[in-house]
Design an enzyme around this catalytic site. Sequence first.
Site, mmCIF file in Angstrom:
data_model
loop_
_atom_site.group_PDB
_atom_site.id
_atom_site.type_symbol
_atom_site.label_atom_id
_atom_site.label_comp_id
_atom_site.label_asym_id
_atom_site.label_seq_id
_atom_site.Cartn_x
_atom_site.Cartn_y
_atom_site.Cartn_z
ATOM 1 N N PRO A 9 -98.840 -12.407 -43.801
ATOM 2 C CA PRO A 9 -98.203 -12.895 -45.020
ATOM 3 C C PRO A 9 -96.759 -13.330 -44.850
ATOM 4 C CG PRO A 9 -98.559 -10.513 -45.127
ATOM 5 C CD PRO A 9 -99.311 -11.029 -43.931
ATOM 6 N N ASN A 10 -96.443 -14.408 -45.524
ATOM 7 C CA ASN A 10 -95.099 -14.993 -45.624
ATOM 8 C C ASN A 10 -94.648 -15.714 -44.355
ATOM 9 O OD1 ASN A 10 -94.598 -14.012 -48.338
ATOM 10 N ND2 ASN A 10 -94.535 -11.991 -47.425
ATOM 11 N N ARG A 17 -87.774 -19.012 -44.934
ATOM 12 C CA ARG A 17 -87.673 -17.604 -45.314
ATOM 13 C C ARG A 17 -86.583 -16.894 -44.509
ATOM 14 N NH1 ARG A 17 -91.960 -13.115 -43.119
ATOM 15 N NH2 ARG A 17 -91.181 -11.401 -44.393
ATOM 16 N N TYR A 22 -85.311 -14.692 -39.381
ATOM 17 C CA TYR A 22 -86.488 -15.307 -38.762
ATOM 18 C C TYR A 22 -86.235 -16.686 -38.150
ATOM 19 C CZ TYR A 22 -88.865 -11.546 -41.247
ATOM 20 O OH TYR A 22 -89.260 -10.308 -41.706
ATOM 21 N N ASN A 71 -99.387 -11.273 -35.363
ATOM 22 C CA ASN A 71 -98.236 -10.843 -36.149
ATOM 23 C C ASN A 71 -98.769 -10.571 -37.552
ATOM 24 O OD1 ASN A 71 -95.892 -10.389 -37.542
ATOM 25 N ND2 ASN A 71 -94.786 -12.112 -36.657
ATOM 26 N N ALA A 74 -96.091 -7.973 -42.908
ATOM 27 C CA ALA A 74 -95.958 -6.762 -43.731
ATOM 28 C C ALA A 74 -97.190 -5.848 -43.631
ATOM 29 C CB ALA A 74 -95.714 -7.153 -45.182
ATOM 30 N N HIS A 77 -97.422 -2.587 -41.500
ATOM 31 C CA HIS A 77 -96.897 -1.300 -41.943
ATOM 32 C C HIS A 77 -97.790 -0.623 -42.974
ATOM 33 C CE1 HIS A 77 -93.527 -3.084 -39.899
ATOM 34 N NE2 HIS A 77 -93.402 -4.024 -40.815
ATOM 35 N N ASP A 84 -108.531 -0.992 -37.961
ATOM 36 C CA ASP A 84 -109.949 -0.761 -37.661
ATOM 37 C C ASP A 84 -110.594 -2.007 -37.050
ATOM 38 O OD1 ASP A 84 -109.773 1.822 -38.563
ATOM 39 O OD2 ASP A 84 -110.839 1.485 -40.443
ATOM 40 N N GLU A 95 -99.510 -7.113 -30.259
ATOM 41 C CA GLU A 95 -98.779 -7.086 -31.537
ATOM 42 C C GLU A 95 -97.445 -7.802 -31.348
ATOM 43 O OE1 GLU A 95 -98.072 -3.119 -32.996
ATOM 44 O OE2 GLU A 95 -96.653 -3.812 -34.519
ATOM 45 N N HIS A 97 -93.803 -9.295 -33.135
ATOM 46 C CA HIS A 97 -92.847 -9.380 -34.247
ATOM 47 C C HIS A 97 -91.679 -10.254 -33.827
ATOM 48 C CE1 HIS A 97 -95.036 -6.519 -36.598
ATOM 49 N NE2 HIS A 97 -95.091 -5.724 -35.549
ATOM 50 N N ILE A 98 -91.269 -11.095 -34.726
ATOM 51 C CA ILE A 98 -90.142 -11.995 -34.480
ATOM 52 C C ILE A 98 -88.836 -11.201 -34.495
ATOM 53 C CG2 ILE A 98 -88.886 -13.974 -35.439
ATOM 54 C CD1 ILE A 98 -91.710 -14.753 -36.712
ATOM 55 N N ARG A 104 -84.393 -2.443 -38.438
ATOM 56 C CA ARG A 104 -84.418 -2.789 -39.859
ATOM 57 C C ARG A 104 -84.773 -1.547 -40.695
ATOM 58 N NH1 ARG A 104 -87.786 -8.115 -40.536
ATOM 59 N NH2 ARG A 104 -86.783 -8.016 -42.597
HETATM 60 C C1 DQA Z 1 -92.372 -9.292 -39.027
HETATM 61 C C2 DQA Z 1 -91.697 -7.969 -39.379
HETATM 62 C C3 DQA Z 1 -92.337 -7.347 -40.596
HETATM 63 O O1 DQA Z 1 -91.704 -6.109 -40.925
HETATM 64 C C4 DQA Z 1 -92.190 -8.276 -41.800
HETATM 65 O O2 DQA Z 1 -92.863 -7.742 -42.917
HETATM 66 C C5 DQA Z 1 -92.643 -9.663 -41.515
HETATM 67 C C6 DQA Z 1 -92.372 -10.254 -40.203
HETATM 68 C C7 DQA Z 1 -91.667 -10.002 -37.846
HETATM 69 O O3 DQA Z 1 -92.297 -10.858 -37.248
HETATM 70 O O4 DQA Z 1 -90.498 -9.714 -37.552
HETATM 71 O O5 DQA Z 1 -93.137 -10.357 -42.391
HETATM 72 O O6 DQA Z 1 -93.703 -9.033 -38.623
#
Ligand code: DQA
Length: 139
Positions: A9-10, A17, A22, A71, A74, A77, A84, A95, A97-98, A104
């Site tokens: 998401p997002n 954003r 990011y 990725n 959100a 978490h 699963d 996994e 993460h940017i 954070r």
């Molecule tokens: C994220 C980190 C997550 O905590 C956040 O909710 C994101 C992006 C990252 O790529 O840094 O949407 O996965």
Amino acid sequence: MKILIINGPNLNLLGIREPGIYGNQSFEAYYEDLKKEFPEVEFDYFQSNIEGELIDQIQRGGFSCDGILLNAAAYTHTSVGIRDAIKTIETPVIEIHISNTFSREDFRHKSYVSPVVKGIIVGFGLDSYRLGIKFFLNA
Ligand code: DQA
């Protein structure tokens, strides 16, 4: 080498954003760069803001691709369902993460995904994806 990139998401709003966290580049533009940099890789890319759709894609790629870069944003978490799904499939998952989630808010320090993935790449900006591809190519 087939690599599936799944963004949660997002992440469709990358470039717009919170650019201080990011960056200024859209994922679509970065994805074009990746395809040029790694012509030997057959890429597939999927983004959704919907948890169940991410699970569908993990299941879809999980028996046909050589590697998945996930990725979960959100949902990282919160999502037992995504965890699963990763446990269910055969394809190794990295996994991604940017941002450095550990520098954070506290709620970003917990990942439901981390215990069931091959490895974790956190905090290198969009280059986190590039590093994941390099791992799969050298594996
Ligand atoms: C994220 C980190 C997550 O905590 C956040 O909710 C994101 C992006 C990252 O790529 O840094 O949407 O996965």
